[in-house]
Write a protein that holds these residues in place. Sequence first.
Motif, mmCIF file in Angstrom:
data_model
loop_
_atom_site.group_PDB
_atom_site.id
_atom_site.type_symbol
_atom_site.label_atom_id
_atom_site.label_comp_id
_atom_site.label_asym_id
_atom_site.label_seq_id
_atom_site.Cartn_x
_atom_site.Cartn_y
_atom_site.Cartn_z
ATOM 1 N N ARG A 227 43.596 40.189 37.642
ATOM 2 C CA ARG A 227 44.792 41.018 37.805
ATOM 3 C C ARG A 227 44.977 41.321 39.279
ATOM 4 O O ARG A 227 44.028 41.262 40.060
ATOM 5 C CB ARG A 227 44.647 42.334 37.038
ATOM 6 N N ASN A 228 46.188 41.689 39.655
ATOM 7 C CA ASN A 228 46.415 42.026 41.060
ATOM 8 C C ASN A 228 45.784 43.386 41.382
ATOM 9 O O ASN A 228 45.353 44.116 40.505
ATOM 10 C CB ASN A 228 47.905 41.984 41.419
ATOM 11 N N PHE A 229 45.747 43.684 42.663
ATOM 12 C CA PHE A 229 45.063 44.885 43.133
ATOM 13 C C PHE A 229 45.603 46.154 42.483
ATOM 14 O O PHE A 229 44.836 47.030 42.094
ATOM 15 C CB PHE A 229 45.182 44.991 44.664
ATOM 16 N N LEU A 230 46.901 46.287 42.336
ATOM 17 C CA LEU A 230 47.469 47.509 41.762
ATOM 18 C C LEU A 230 47.038 47.718 40.320
ATOM 19 O O LEU A 230 46.781 48.849 39.900
ATOM 20 C CB LEU A 230 48.989 47.506 41.887
ATOM 21 N N HIS A 231 46.941 46.628 39.555
ATOM 22 C CA HIS A 231 46.446 46.759 38.182
ATOM 23 C C HIS A 231 44.997 47.237 38.175
ATOM 24 O O HIS A 231 44.631 48.144 37.426
ATOM 25 C CB HIS A 231 46.538 45.422 37.430
ATOM 26 N N ARG A 232 44.177 46.618 39.010
ATOM 27 C CA ARG A 232 42.769 47.007 39.063
ATOM 28 C C ARG A 232 42.618 48.442 39.563
ATOM 29 O O ARG A 232 41.777 49.192 39.067
ATOM 30 C CB ARG A 232 41.992 46.039 39.951
#
Length: 117
Positions: free
Chosen positions: A4-9
């Motif tokens: 997942r992209n950084f914002l999801h993580r």
Amino acid sequence: MKNRNFLHRLGYALAGLRVSFRTERTFRTLVAGWAFVFVVLAVTRPAPVWWAILLLTAGAVAALELVNTAVEKLIDHVHPDQHEIVGIVKDTLAGAVLAMSITSLLVFAAFVVSLFS
């Protein structure tokens, strides 16, 4: 969840912090302690090295408490019955948090002593 992209993580990490804050009194106490340390640092304005040392030790206590909470919740879910090994794991994790908490308090004591020397 992988890749997942950084914002999801970041969202997952913040959710973990929210759950711990909401469900764990110890974590809330640690957050209050963190705020106290930050205020003391802001008021006393020590050398940057003291900022680093005190914030790192406070962060280590909080991080260990998060690990403790995660493992305890997992153990309780997977093995809800009491078992000797489960007790040992939980006690050992609590001991790790206690050891880092004592270390953090000793570092804070050294900081206070340095203010008066």
